[in-house]
Design an enzyme around this catalytic site. Structure first.
Site, PDB file in Angstrom:
ATOM      1  N   ASP A 198       0.846  -1.195   0.000  1.00  0.00           N
ATOM      2  CA  ASP A 198       0.000   0.000   0.000  1.00  0.00           C
ATOM      3  C   ASP A 198       0.880   1.243   0.000  1.00  0.00           C
ATOM      4  OD1 ASP A 198      -2.173   1.709   0.130  1.00  0.00           O
ATOM      5  OD2 ASP A 198      -2.330   1.583   2.317  1.00  0.00           O
ATOM      6  N   GLU A 222      -2.570   0.652  -7.842  1.00  0.00           N
ATOM      7  CA  GLU A 222      -3.248   1.711  -8.593  1.00  0.00           C
ATOM      8  C   GLU A 222      -4.747   1.663  -8.305  1.00  0.00           C
ATOM      9  OE1 GLU A 222      -2.849   3.673 -13.053  1.00  0.00           O
ATOM     10  OE2 GLU A 222      -2.555   1.530 -12.789  1.00  0.00           O
TER      11      GLU A 222
END
Length: 723
Positions: A694, A703
Site C-alpha cells: 500500500d 493503482e
C-alpha cells in the site's frame, strides 16, 4: 523514524561501481564551506543562518518544483542501497518534497517523501537503486504555497553502500476475517495461519469478550497463493446480528468485525460516488464531496493546454476533437476508450440487472433531474466516448499527455500538451457496444440522447467491420498506458450482442451466431476485463430478454462459468474464486476476483440456487481482509484498509494537504510481475498474495482505476440486494 524503501527508474550514464562501502554522494551537505555546490531556483537565494542553509520561499507559486534547492551530479549505482537523510525546519504546516531524481530531461523522480515541517527535525529513509547514473540529483521542492515562508536545511546526506532495509509487511493477527461484515444468513468463514497440522480450538467472542460460539478448525495444508500453512474456521451457524465480534484461535485474536444485514448498502453508493471525483472537465464541489474539491481539469484554462480542441499525434490525423469531460482513467490524467467502455458496461449492467440501483442518491450535480443518478454518472463518460469518434466512424483509442507527469499533480495544474492517439478497432467496438447498451436504457429519460447513441453505435460497428485489424501498438506507452489488444473477436461479439439486444436486428444476430466466441468457453482464470469482453456479452444475452436462436445454450455457458469459479473458490484455502495455473497473480487481481464473482452472481440470477448465493457472499471475504496480508483492499472499509493508491490527486502520502482516495476505492491488489520500482525494491521473490504494498509509488500493485471500481460497484450492487 521508520525507513521507507523505494527504487530508481532507468537512466543511462555509467559510473564506476562500488560494493559494500558507505560512500557519501552529497558534497558539502553540512554547509561548512558555504552553500556551493547547492543551487536554488530563480527568485530564491540560499543563505547561511547559524551554519544552516536557509531560503525565503516566494509565495504565489503553483507546483512544488517551482521553488527548490538542490545539488546535481549525484552518482547512483544499480543494486546499491542508499540512506537519504537531512535536518530541516520550516514555517509550521508547510511541506517539503524531498527527492532523489534525474537532473536532466526527462527529470524523473526516483524517490520522494513529503514531510510536514515545523521545528528542527531529522528525517531519514533508505532506498535501493535498480539502475546506474552519474546525473542524479538531490532536491528539496518547496513551491506551491500562496504565501511566502522560510525553509532551512542542514546535514544533507546520501550515503551509498548501506545495508538494505528488509521489508516485512505488518500482517497483524494470524486469524484473518472479513473485517467489514458477514451477512446473518450467509456463510461465515475465516482463515487461520498456523504451524499446527491438526485441528485447533476457536472461540467467537462478542464485544465484551464473552464467548458466543466455539469449535475446531479444519486444516487445509500449504496455500500455494501465500506459502502459508492455514486452517479454515467455519462459524456459519451463528446468525444473530452483532458488532465488534472477534475470533480467537491458536493464541491469536482477529481484528473486529460485524454480522449485519445492512453491511454493504453504503459501499454500494460509495463505490459509485468514486466516479464524480474522477471527472474531467468539471469543478468538483466541496458541498458534494467534502475534502475533495478542485477546479475543473483540462478545460483550456492555463496551465492546462486543454481538451477542447485536441490534435492528433503527428502524422495521425489533420483535425482536432473536443473531448472535454469523461473520467480520468486511473491515477494519471489520461482518458482511454477501451477502459472507459468496460467501466460504462459495468455501471449500466448494475442499473439494468439490479433494480435497487435506480434509487441510489450519489450526491451529483445532476441529482434531482428525474434521471437515476447512476445513469447520470455513466452518461458523463458516455458523452466522452462518443466525442472520441472520428469523422470516419472509427474511434480514437485514447487521449492523454504527450509525456508522463510526476506525482502529485492536480488535473487543473497539468501543463502537458494533449494528443489524440490513432483510431483502433477495439476502441470503435467499445463505443458500438456501450452506446447500443445506452440506447435501450436511456430511452425513458432522454429519447434524443438514446437515438444519438444508437446511431453512433451502428456507425461504429460498420466502421469496425470495414477495418477489422486496426490495433493499438504495445509501444505507445509514453505519457499514458498503451492498452494494446490484438484480439478483437470478443469485442465484435460484445458489440453485436448489445446491438442485437437493443434493436432485435437479424443482421447482428447472424454475426453473433457466426462468431467463434459464441460456442467457445470464454470463462478463463480472468472472466473479463477491458481486453477480454466476451463474457459481458454472454451475461447480457443470458439476463436481458431476447429471442436469439439457441439462447438456452448461452445461459448454460454462463452457469457453467459460475460453476467453474465456485469450484476454484471451494478448493482455495482463502476462499478466492481466482487461481492462475502457474500460481501467479495478475495486475488488478482484486478486480479480477470481483468480476469472477459477478459471473457467480449471474449464475444465481439465472438459477436461484443457494450455492451461487453462498459462493458470492463468501467470495467477498478476500477483498475485505480474509487474505494473506490481512488488509481490506477497499479504502474506508475494514479495520486496516488500503489508502495510498497510486494517484496524482489523492496523494496524501506525498502531500498531507491532499486527500487519500475516497471511501469505496478499490486498490489493484497482488501482482506477481511487480513492474514498478517500489514493488521491485520491496517485493522481490514475493509469493502470490504477498506481491502487494500500500504505497503510492507502487502503480503495478496499488493503482486505482475506473474499471476496477466498476467491478466493485457491479458486484456490491448485487450483494446489497441479497441483504
Amino acid at each position: 523514524m521508520i525507513a521507507v524503501v523505494a527504487a530508481l527508474l532507468m537512466a543511462t550514464a555509467a559510473v564506476p561501481a562500488y560494493a559494500n562501502q558507505e560512500v557519501e554522494q552529497v558534497v558539502n551537505g553540512g554547509f561548512d564551506s558555504g552553500t556551493e555546490p547547492f543551487w536554488a531556483n530563480a527568485g530564491m537565494t540560499i543563505g547561511l543562518t547559524d551554519g544552516r542553509a536557509c531560503a525565503d520561499v516566494p509565495g504565489g507559486t503553483v507546483n512544488r518544483w517551482d521553488a527548490a534547492i538542490g545539488q546535481n551530479d549525484i552518482d547512483l549505482v544499480a543494486g546499491e542501497t542508499y540512506r537519504f537523510g537531512f535536518d530541516a525546519s520550516g514555517d509550521a504546516g508547510h511541506v517539503v518534497r524531498a527527492i532523489t531524481g534525474l537532473a536532466v530531461s526527462p527529470y524523473d523522480t526516483y524517490f520522494e517523501q513529503s514531510p510536514v515541517l515545523g521545528g528542527w527535525q531529522h528525517y531519514e529513509w533508505t532506498f535501493t537503486a535498480t539502475t546506474t547514473t552519474g546525473q542524479g540529483q538531490v532536491a528539496f521542492q518547496v513551491g506551491g504555497s500562496p504565501d511566502p515562508w522560510r525553509f532551512c536545511v542542514d546535514n544533507v546526506s546520501l550515503v551509498g553502500g548501506v545495508p538494505p532495509e528488509v521489508y516485512e509487511p505488518d500482517t497483524g493477527p494470524r486469524v484473518r476475517v472479513n473485517q467489514v461484515a458477514y451477512l446473518p444468513t450467509g456463510p461465515k468463514v475465516a482463515t487461520l495461519v498456523t504451524s499446527a497440522t491438526t485441528p485447533v480450538r476457536w472461540t467467537l467472542n462478542d464485544r465484551s469478550g464473552k464467548s458466543v460460539s466455539a469449535g475446531r478448525s479444519v486444516p487445509r495444508g500449504i496455500d500455494p497463493s501465500s506459502g502459508q500453512n492455514v486452517h479454515t474456521i467455519d462459524f456459519g451457524s451463528v446468525r444473530k446480528a452483532a458488532s465488534g465480534l472477534t475470533l480467537s484461535a491458536d493464541g491469536e485474536t482477529s481484528r473486529p468485525f460485524d454480522i449485519s444485514g445492512r453491511a454493504y448498502r453504503k459501499l454500494r453508493s460509495d463505490s459509485l460516488k468514486f466516479y464524480y471525483t474522477q471527472r474531467s472537465g468539471i469543478p468538483i464541489r466541496d458541498d458534494l464531496r467534502p475534502g475533495y474539491a478542485r477546479p475543473a481539469g483540462h478545460v483550456d484554462v492555463a496551465p492546462n493546454q486543454g481538451d477542447g480542441a485536441v490534435p492528433c499525434q503527428p502524422g495521425v490525423c489533420d483535425y482536432t476533437l473536443d473531448v472535454r469531460g469523461g473520467w480520468y482513467d486511473a491515477g494519471d490524467h489520461g482518458k482511454y476508450v477501451v477502459n472507459g467502455g468496460i467501466s460504462v458496461w459495468e455501471l449500466l449492467a448494475e442499473y439494468e440487472h439490479n433494480r435497487g440501483s435506480r434509487k441510489l442518491n450519489l450526491a451529483l450535480p445532476e441529482s434531482g433531474n428525474r434521471v437515476p443518478d447512476i445513469l447520470d454518472e455513466a452518461r458523463w463518460e458516455l458523452e466522452f466516448l462518443l466525442s472520441m469518434q472520428a469523422p470516419s466512424g472509427l474511434v480514437h483509442h485514447k487521449i492523454h499527455d504527450r509525456a508522463w507527469t510526476g506525482l502529485p499533480l492536480l488535473p487543473h495544474l497539468d501543463p502537458q500538451p494533449r494528443e489524440l492517439h490513432p483510431v483502433s478497432t477495439a476502441a470503435t467496438l467499445n463505443v458500438a457496444a456501450t452506446a447500443a447498451q445506452a440506447a435501450r436504457l436511456y430511452t425513458p429519460y432522454d429519447a434524443t440522447f438514446a437515438r444519438r447513441a444508437l446511431a453512433a453505435a451502428r456507425t461504429a460497428y460498420d466502421a469496425a467491420k470495414a477495418n477489422p485489424a486496426l490495433y493499438a501498438p504495445e509501444s505507445d506507452g509514453v505519457g499514458g498506458g498503451a492498452y494494446n489488444d490484438a484480439k478483437v473477436t470478443d469485442d465484435f461479439y460484445w458489440a453485436a450482442a448489445e446491438l442485437y439486444l437493443t434493436t432485435g436486428d437479424r443482421r447482428y444476430a447472424a454475426d453473433l451466431l457466426a462468431s467463434p466466441e459464441h460456442t467457445a468457453d470464454v470463462f478463463g482464470p480472468v472472466a473479463f476485463d477491458w481486453a477480454t469482453t466476451a463474457v459481458p456479452a454472454k451475461i447480457d444475452l443470458a439476463l436481458v430478454p431476447n429471442r436469439l436462436p439457441g439462447l438456452s445454450a448461452v445461459r448454460k455457458q454462463v452457469i457453467a462459468g459460475a460453476d467453474k469459479y465456485l469450484a476454484i473458490q471451494r478448493e482455495h484455502p482463502y476462499g478466492v474464486a481466482y487461481a492462475q495455473p502457474n500460481g501467479s497473480w495478475d495486475w488488478g487481481s482484486s478486480s479480477i476476483v470481483a468480476n469472477n464473482l459477478v459471473v457467480i452472481a449471474a449464475g444465481h440470477r439465472l438459477t436461484g440456487k443457494a450455492a451461487y448465493r453462498d459462493g458470492l457472499i463468501s467470495g467477498l471475504d478476500w477483498l475485505f481482509g480474509r487474505n494473506a496480508l490481512n488488509i481490506s483492499y477497499v479504502t474506508g472499509y475494514g479495520e486496516v484498509a488500503a489508502q495510498n493508491q497510486h494517484s496524482r490527486w489523492y496523494a496524501a502520502q506525498l502531500d498531507p494537504s491532499l486527500p487519500h482516495p475516497p471511501a469505496g476505492t478499490l486498490a489493484g491488489g497482488p501482482n506477481s510481475s511487480i513492474q514498478d520500482p517500489v514493488a521491485q525494491s520491496l517485493l522481490q521473490g514475493c509469493v502470490g498474495q504477498f506481491c502487494y504494498i500500500d504505497d503510492i509509488g507502487s502503480w503495478s500493485t496499488n493503482e486505482l482505476t475506473i474499471n476496477w471500481n466498476a467491478a466493485l460497484a457491479h458486484l456490491i450492487g448485487y450483494v446489497a440486494e441479497l441483504e
